[in-house]
Design a protein around this motif. Structure first.
Motif, short mmCIF file in Angstrom:
data_model
loop_
_atom_site.label_atom_id
_atom_site.label_comp_id
_atom_site.label_asym_id
_atom_site.label_seq_id
_atom_site.Cartn_x
_atom_site.Cartn_y
_atom_site.Cartn_z
N ARG A 14 -10.47 0.83 12.60
CA ARG A 14 -11.16 2.09 12.30
C ARG A 14 -12.65 1.91 12.12
NH1 ARG A 14 -7.08 5.34 8.40
NH2 ARG A 14 -5.57 5.49 10.08
N ARG A 46 3.85 -5.01 -4.60
CA ARG A 46 4.44 -4.10 -3.62
C ARG A 46 5.15 -4.86 -2.50
NH1 ARG A 46 -0.11 0.69 -3.09
NH2 ARG A 46 0.75 1.94 -4.79
N PHE A 104 5.55 -5.91 5.27
CA PHE A 104 4.15 -6.09 5.66
C PHE A 104 3.29 -6.44 4.46
CE2 PHE A 104 6.11 -3.01 8.39
CZ PHE A 104 5.67 -3.34 9.65
N VAL A 106 -1.22 -6.63 3.89
CA VAL A 106 -2.60 -6.72 4.39
C VAL A 106 -3.47 -6.98 3.16
CG1 VAL A 106 -4.49 -5.42 5.48
CG2 VAL A 106 -2.15 -5.13 6.32
N GLY A 112 -6.41 0.00 5.00
CA GLY A 112 -6.95 1.30 5.38
C GLY A 112 -7.71 1.29 6.69
N GLY A 114 -6.17 0.37 9.65
CA GLY A 114 -5.22 0.48 10.76
C GLY A 114 -4.47 -0.81 11.06
N GLY A 116 -2.09 -2.27 9.19
CA GLY A 116 -0.67 -2.06 8.93
C GLY A 116 -0.01 -1.32 10.08
N ALA A 117 -0.66 -0.29 10.57
CA ALA A 117 -0.11 0.49 11.68
C ALA A 117 -0.01 -0.36 12.95
CB ALA A 117 -0.98 1.72 11.94
N ASN A 143 4.32 3.66 -3.19
CA ASN A 143 3.60 2.94 -2.13
C ASN A 143 3.33 3.88 -0.94
OD1 ASN A 143 2.49 1.10 -0.43
ND2 ASN A 143 4.16 -0.39 -0.57
N SER A 145 0.80 4.23 1.10
CA SER A 145 0.26 3.72 2.37
C SER A 145 1.36 3.14 3.25
CB SER A 145 -0.87 2.73 2.15
OG SER A 145 -0.64 1.92 1.05
N LYS A 152 4.04 7.63 10.36
CA LYS A 152 3.19 7.80 11.54
C LYS A 152 3.60 6.92 12.71
CE LYS A 152 -1.18 9.26 10.47
NZ LYS A 152 -2.57 9.04 10.07
#
Ligand SMILES: CC(C)(COP(=O)(O)OP(=O)(O)OC[C@H]1O[C@@H](n2cnc3c(N)ncnc32)[C@H](O)[C@@H]1OP(=O)(O)O)[C@@H](O)C(=O)NCCC(=O)NCCS
Length: 173
Positions: A14, A46, A104, A106, A112, A114, A116-117, A143, A145, A152
Motif C-alpha cells: 500500500r 494473537r 499468519f 506480520v 496494514g 497488505g 497479510g492479504a 482480531n 485485522s 476480503k
C-alpha cells in the motif's frame, strides 16, 4: 503445476514498497526468530494464543522443516535499509484429507500494508493447486485485522463463535 517449495512472487504494498512472498527455507531460522523478537506482545498473543518469545529446539524444527505438502510455509520479505528482512509469514498444516489449518503473523511495523492479504492470496493458490477443499483458522474475537483478511479473500466463509475463539472455515471450491 506450482512448485510450492520454490514459490516466489513479488507484490506492491500500500505504501508503494515491494514485498517478496516466497517459500520458507531452512536457512531462514535466524531471520524468523528475529521477526518474532520484533513482534509486540499483542501480535504474539494473537498468533500463538500466548506471548511466546522463546521456542524449544523441537518447536523451531517444526516451524522450519516444512514438507510443502502437508505443511506449507511462506514468508514475506522486504528491503529494510540495505538488507532483506523477513517481516511476516503464513502457513498451513493439513489436519485431515482436503482440510488445512492456516495461521499468519506480520511484524507490527509492517502491518496494514497488505502483507497479510498477499500471504493469504498466495497460500490459497498453493492450497487450491494441491487440491485442498477447505481452510480453517482459529481467531481471537477481537482480531479484526485477521477477520478482515479472511472476509476480503473472496472465499466462501463461515464462522462459529465459541467462548474465547472464532472458528473460521473458508471454502476453496
Ligand atoms: C492479522 C495480520 C496477519 C494481518 O496482516 P496485515 O499485513 O496487517 O494485513 P493487511 O494489511 O493485508 O490487512 C489488514 C486489514 O485489517 C484492517 N485493520 C487493521 N487493524 C484494524 C483494526 N483495529 N480495526 C479494523 N480494521 C483493522 C486493515 O485496515 C486492513 O483492512 P483493509 O484491507 O480493509 O484496509 C497481522 O495484523 C498480524 O500479524 N497480527 C498478529 C498475529 C495474528 O493475529 N495472527 C492471526 C492468527 S490466525
Amino acid at each position: 503445476m506450482l512448485q510450492a517449495a520454490q514459490y516466489s512472487a513479488n507484490e506492491t504494498l500500500r505504501n508503494g514498497g515491494r514485498v517478496e512472498i516466497r517459500a520458507l527455507k531452512p536457512e531462514d531460522q535466524t531471520d524468523l526468530i528475529a521477526a518474532v523478537g520484533r513482534s509486540s506482545a499483542q501480535s504474539l498473543y494473537r498468533r500463538f494464543f500466548g506471548v511466546r518469545r522463546n521456542f524449544t529446539q523441537q518447536e523451531i524444527e517444526y516451524f522450519l522443516n516444512v514438507d510443502f505438502v502437508n505443511h506449507v510455509a511462506l514468508v514475506a520479505v522486504v528491503e529494510e535499509g540495505d538488507h532483506p528482512a523477513i517481516v511476516g509469514g503464513g502457513r498451513y498444516v493439513v489436519v485431515q484429507p482436503g482440510k488445512a489449518e492456516i495461521a499468519f503473523a506480520v511484524v507490527d511495523q509492517h502491518q496494514g500494508q497488505g502483507i497479510g492479504a498477499a500471504l493469504m492470496r498466495h497460500l490459497t493458490a498453493i492450497a487450491r493447486e494441491a487440491g485442498l477443499k477447505e481452510l480453517t483458522a482459529e481467531v481471537l474475537p477481537d482480531n479484526i485485522s485477521m477477520l478482515k483478511v479472511f472476509e476480503k479473500s473472496g472465499l466462501r466463509l463461515s464462522t462459529q463463535r465459541e467462548s474465547q475463539v472464532v472458528h473460521v472455515t473458508l471454502q476453496l471450491f
